[in-house]
Scaffold this motif. Structure first.
Motif, PDB file in Angstrom:
ATOM      1  N   TYR A  31      -4.957 -27.528 -47.514  1.00 31.12           N
ATOM      2  CA  TYR A  31      -5.030 -26.676 -46.328  1.00 31.12           C
ATOM      3  C   TYR A  31      -6.064 -27.262 -45.372  1.00 31.12           C
ATOM      4  N   ILE A  32      -5.603 -27.679 -44.197  1.00 37.26           N
ATOM      5  CA  ILE A  32      -6.480 -28.243 -43.182  1.00 37.26           C
ATOM      6  C   ILE A  32      -6.464 -27.319 -41.980  1.00 37.26           C
ATOM      7  N   GLU A  33      -7.619 -26.732 -41.718  1.00 38.52           N
ATOM      8  CA  GLU A  33      -7.752 -25.773 -40.617  1.00 38.52           C
ATOM      9  C   GLU A  33      -6.644 -24.717 -40.659  1.00 38.52           C
ATOM     10  N   GLY A  34      -6.375 -24.230 -41.872  1.00 40.81           N
ATOM     11  CA  GLY A  34      -5.425 -23.147 -42.058  1.00 40.81           C
ATOM     12  C   GLY A  34      -3.975 -23.550 -42.200  1.00 40.81           C
ATOM     13  N   LYS A  35      -3.660 -24.816 -41.948  1.00 45.74           N
ATOM     14  CA  LYS A  35      -2.275 -25.264 -42.060  1.00 45.74           C
ATOM     15  C   LYS A  35      -2.035 -25.884 -43.437  1.00 45.74           C
ATOM     16  N   GLU A  36      -0.895 -25.529 -44.040  1.00 45.16           N
ATOM     17  CA  GLU A  36      -0.576 -25.974 -45.398  1.00 45.16           C
ATOM     18  C   GLU A  36       0.177 -27.308 -45.386  1.00 45.16           C
ATOM     19  N   ILE A  58     -14.423 -30.756 -40.777  1.00 48.17           N
ATOM     20  CA  ILE A  58     -13.143 -30.078 -40.692  1.00 48.17           C
ATOM     21  C   ILE A  58     -12.969 -29.124 -41.880  1.00 48.17           C
ATOM     22  N   ASP A  59     -12.329 -27.996 -41.653  1.00 51.11           N
ATOM     23  CA  ASP A  59     -12.122 -26.984 -42.698  1.00 51.11           C
ATOM     24  C   ASP A  59     -10.978 -27.423 -43.612  1.00 51.11           C
ATOM     25  N   ILE A  60     -11.321 -27.747 -44.866  1.00 56.23           N
ATOM     26  CA  ILE A  60     -10.315 -28.209 -45.830  1.00 56.23           C
ATOM     27  C   ILE A  60     -10.521 -27.489 -47.152  1.00 56.23           C
ATOM     28  N   HIS A  61      -9.436 -27.072 -47.761  1.00 55.14           N
ATOM     29  CA  HIS A  61      -9.486 -26.621 -49.145  1.00 55.14           C
ATOM     30  C   HIS A  61      -8.132 -26.887 -49.798  1.00 55.14           C
ATOM     31  N   THR A  62      -8.083 -26.713 -51.098  1.00 57.17           N
ATOM     32  CA  THR A  62      -6.880 -27.083 -51.853  1.00 57.17           C
ATOM     33  C   THR A  62      -6.428 -25.945 -52.754  1.00 57.17           C
ATOM     34  N   ALA A  63      -5.193 -26.067 -53.226  1.00 62.21           N
ATOM     35  CA  ALA A  63      -4.644 -25.126 -54.211  1.00 62.21           C
ATOM     36  C   ALA A  63      -3.742 -25.898 -55.156  1.00 62.21           C
ATOM     37  N   GLN A  64      -3.961 -25.720 -56.462  1.00 58.81           N
ATOM     38  CA  GLN A  64      -3.103 -26.398 -57.432  1.00 58.81           C
ATOM     39  C   GLN A  64      -1.703 -25.779 -57.414  1.00 58.81           C
TER      40      GLN A  64
END
Length: 282
Positions: A31-36, A58-64
């Motif tokens: 997820y980069i700036e809210g976009k999957e 930049i806003d980044i997070h992940t999901a398995q």
């Protein structure tokens, strides 16, 4: 004799290698700036590291991969004629992927599904999947395959250097960071993937050049007397690692030197400038 199907998570980087297309790949989300984005399918390593380098905050997070998605993959494999499955995942200490794969397997109790924790990532994980598929094609039993995978898992090592620890610490992936938080972001430490599959500190070093030099020295000492396949893991630094590849290819103990990118989902937790040097015993 069972018809054994093989799957591996995208954290293996197998998408970037020549591989048997019958190996199923289940990929994590970025997820980069809210976009999957689906790893590899919707964003590649070059695109990802370019964006992070240009905007470090930049806003980044992940999901398995969700249990539901993995369950769907199992069902598809079974419908394709496989009556036993071997599933290779990234280390359970680095991601919840292993746990989700185990949960999905419990939803199909009448089919043997073996979820194998690679206790590693990247090229090691990809090699485990490719080995499993080759042995399955040779009509080896699941136990024979799992025994071989366990041997490979116990006979490899990856060293890692990073440009900054902020990504690993922010995401909780560094297992022994306690004790040097005061100088944390000034360090360019030498790290490793430990035997149990955690990112651990080998030595505290203050420059990337020194960390890479120590990495190479330790690597060379470790492979003495062994016949190994070597691999280099890169992020946004491929060009500068070609010299290292050429140097390693001159060493008699090394059979081959592969180059593999660190996938965006894993790279999100390590950061641009990260590199790894590892080997697999033959």
């Amino acid at each position: 004799m069972s018809r054994i199907g093989v799957a591996v998570c995208g954290n293996s980087g197998i998408d970037y290698l020549v591989h048997d297309k019958e190996i199923r790949i289940f990929r994590s989300l970025l997820y980069i700036e809210g976009k999957e984005y689906e790893d590899f399918v919707e964003i590649t390593t070059d695109e990802f590291y370019d964006r992070v380098t240009k905007n470090p905050d930049i806003d980044i997070h992940t999901a398995q991969t969700s249990t539901g998605k993995i369950h769907e993959m199992y069902q598809e494999m079974i419908h394709s004629g496989y009556d036993e499955l071997i599933i290779v995942t990234i280390s359970q200490h680095l991601s919840g992927t292993y746990q989700n794969a185990v949960l999905a397997a419990k939803l199909i109790p009448d089919i043997p599904i073996h979820v194998f924790d690679s206790q590693s990532l990247s090229y090691v994980e990809a090699t485990l999947a490719s080995t499993a598929k080759k042995m399955a094609d040779e009509q080896k039993s699941s136990q024979e395959i799992l025994d071989r995978l366990a041997w490979i898992r116990d006979h490899n090592h990856i060293y890692v250097t990073v440009d900054t620890l902020k990504y690993l610490v922010k995401n909780g992936r560094l297992s022994n960071a306690a004790g040097f938080f005061g100088t944390l972001f000034k360090l360019k430490p030498l790290l490793e993937i430990s035997k149990v599959g955690k990112v651990a500190t080998v030595d505290k070093i203050r420059t990337t050049q020194k960390a890479r030099q120590e990495m190479l020295e330790r690597f060379m000492q470790e492979i003495k007397g062994k016949t190994v396949d070597c691999f280099i893991i890169y992020t946004n630094n491929l060009a500068e690692l070609f010299d290292l590849q050429e140097e390693l290819e001159q060493i008699p103990e090394i059979v081959d030197v592969k180059m593999i990118p660190l996938t965006p989902v894993v790279g999100c937790h390590a950061g641009p400038g990260t590199m790894g040097l590892g080997y697999l015993e033959k």
